[in-house]
Design an enzyme around this catalytic site. Sequence first.
Site, PDB file in Angstrom:
ATOM      1  N   ASP A  49      28.723 -25.560  -8.053  1.00  0.00           N
ATOM      2  CA  ASP A  49      27.702 -26.374  -7.411  1.00  0.00           C
ATOM      3  C   ASP A  49      28.436 -27.402  -6.534  1.00  0.00           C
ATOM      4  O   ASP A  49      29.629 -27.650  -6.736  1.00  0.00           O
ATOM      5  CB  ASP A  49      26.883 -27.058  -8.518  1.00  0.00           C
ATOM      6  CG  ASP A  49      25.967 -28.123  -7.978  1.00  0.00           C
ATOM      7  OD1 ASP A  49      25.093 -27.796  -7.175  1.00  0.00           O
ATOM      8  OD2 ASP A  49      26.138 -29.302  -8.350  1.00  0.00           O
ATOM      9  N   ASP A  51      26.937 -30.840  -4.924  1.00  0.00           N
ATOM     10  CA  ASP A  51      26.655 -32.266  -5.130  1.00  0.00           C
ATOM     11  C   ASP A  51      26.908 -32.700  -6.570  1.00  0.00           C
ATOM     12  O   ASP A  51      26.374 -32.106  -7.504  1.00  0.00           O
ATOM     13  CB  ASP A  51      25.182 -32.571  -4.783  1.00  0.00           C
ATOM     14  CG  ASP A  51      24.888 -32.346  -3.314  1.00  0.00           C
ATOM     15  OD1 ASP A  51      25.675 -32.810  -2.477  1.00  0.00           O
ATOM     16  OD2 ASP A  51      23.863 -31.702  -3.003  1.00  0.00           O
TER      17      ASP A  51
HETATM   18  P1  TMP Z   1      21.682 -29.216  -5.914  1.00  0.00           P
HETATM   19  O1  TMP Z   1      22.409 -30.131  -6.879  1.00  0.00           O
HETATM   20  O2  TMP Z   1      21.148 -28.015  -6.616  1.00  0.00           O
HETATM   21  O3  TMP Z   1      22.483 -28.915  -4.699  1.00  0.00           O
HETATM   22  O4  TMP Z   1      20.328 -29.985  -5.479  1.00  0.00           O
HETATM   23  C1  TMP Z   1      20.128 -30.621  -4.287  1.00  0.00           C
HETATM   24  C2  TMP Z   1      19.543 -31.993  -4.483  1.00  0.00           C
HETATM   25  O5  TMP Z   1      19.048 -32.449  -3.191  1.00  0.00           O
HETATM   26  C3  TMP Z   1      18.351 -32.097  -5.431  1.00  0.00           C
HETATM   27  O6  TMP Z   1      18.684 -32.860  -6.574  1.00  0.00           O
HETATM   28  C4  TMP Z   1      17.280 -32.842  -4.642  1.00  0.00           C
HETATM   29  C5  TMP Z   1      18.001 -33.349  -3.418  1.00  0.00           C
HETATM   30  N1  TMP Z   1      17.171 -33.448  -2.197  1.00  0.00           N
HETATM   31  C6  TMP Z   1      17.245 -34.624  -1.445  1.00  0.00           C
HETATM   32  O7  TMP Z   1      17.962 -35.547  -1.822  1.00  0.00           O
HETATM   33  N2  TMP Z   1      16.515 -34.706  -0.307  1.00  0.00           N
HETATM   34  C7  TMP Z   1      15.686 -33.696   0.132  1.00  0.00           C
HETATM   35  O8  TMP Z   1      15.037 -33.822   1.187  1.00  0.00           O
HETATM   36  C8  TMP Z   1      15.617 -32.505  -0.657  1.00  0.00           C
HETATM   37  C9  TMP Z   1      14.739 -31.373  -0.228  1.00  0.00           C
HETATM   38  C10 TMP Z   1      16.388 -32.418  -1.810  1.00  0.00           C
END
Ligand code: TMP
Length: 309
Positions: A49, A51
């Site tokens: 992953d 982030d």
């Molecule tokens: P991930 O950890 O699976 O990559 O998840 C992406 C994260 O992005 C999720 O926790 C929600 C966040 N997010 C934002 O901060 N802004 C947004 O506009 C969207 C659609 C998601």
Amino acid sequence: FCGNPNVIGMEEQGFLQASEAVVADTDLLKKKLEAMRLSGLQKLQVIADFDATLTRYWIDGRRGQTSHGLLKQGNPDYDDKREELYKYYHPLEYSPTISIEEKTKLMEEWWGKSHSLLIEGGLTFDAIKQSVASATIAFREGVVELFELLEERDVPVLIFSAGLADIIEEVLRQKLHRSFKNIRIVSNRMVFDDNGCLVSFKGKTIHSLNKNEHALDMAAPLHDQLGDVNGATNDSASVRKRTNVLLLGDHIGDLGMSDGLNYDTRISVGFLNDNIENSLDSYRNAFDIVYLNDASMLGVVKLVHQLFP
Ligand code: TMP
């Protein structure tokens, strides 16, 4: 390290020596390590992953930004609108009282609206470069070493994210100052027109609750794929032959990243960055190894070194 490493002869396992490592089932981990070692490097792939897994959760006392969070469109109205969406949907994303079906619908809604605002607000590739340059984002210590080690040993790394592929690539470019031929990104990919303006997104949207479905896409034989969807390219066949997976994530949902790969052995590493008291039990039961407190990636570097010296 929780548990007694001597009981099962794991006293040599340097990757567990850090005080912030927790292993619930040392016997199982030992078996998995042996299985991976025996089948060799050519069977290994890494799925990570992005982030808060590859990147740090805290940076100088501030929360590190995500690929979505760092983006400034150069159009404050639209940045505010996306921020409003974040305030509304982010608590729902983590709500323990909403069913998974309902939550999945909400996440589809959020990603749909957010992507539309990026297009409507006229996002340019230039704005991405500037946003990354001024973002609060950094890789964990040891991530570069891990990428270098895996590149040297020809082990593919799949970065699998519900964020934005183009931003992740720009972060890699600006923060690592070099490219890695073994890294592939599966994430939401933008399409720009000749003027550098965002016009659409490629393929199916990946949100935080459907990563498992996309793992299946990725693992599908080439002729079943829709082409270069979200970055999944024609090396999926060779990746499918790599049936041992080292999975890195920061959410229990990240374990779904390896669904559909039909793996033989998977060692999962979870980064528990926050809310440790409430989440430790579920993390230690879900992941083979849990690193606490926004730990570095150096434990994982040691693990790969010890598996394949
Ligand atoms: P991930 O950890 O699976 O990559 O998840 C992406 C994260 O992005 C999720 O926790 C929600 C966040 N997010 C934002 O901060 N802004 C947004 O506009 C969207 C659609 C998601």
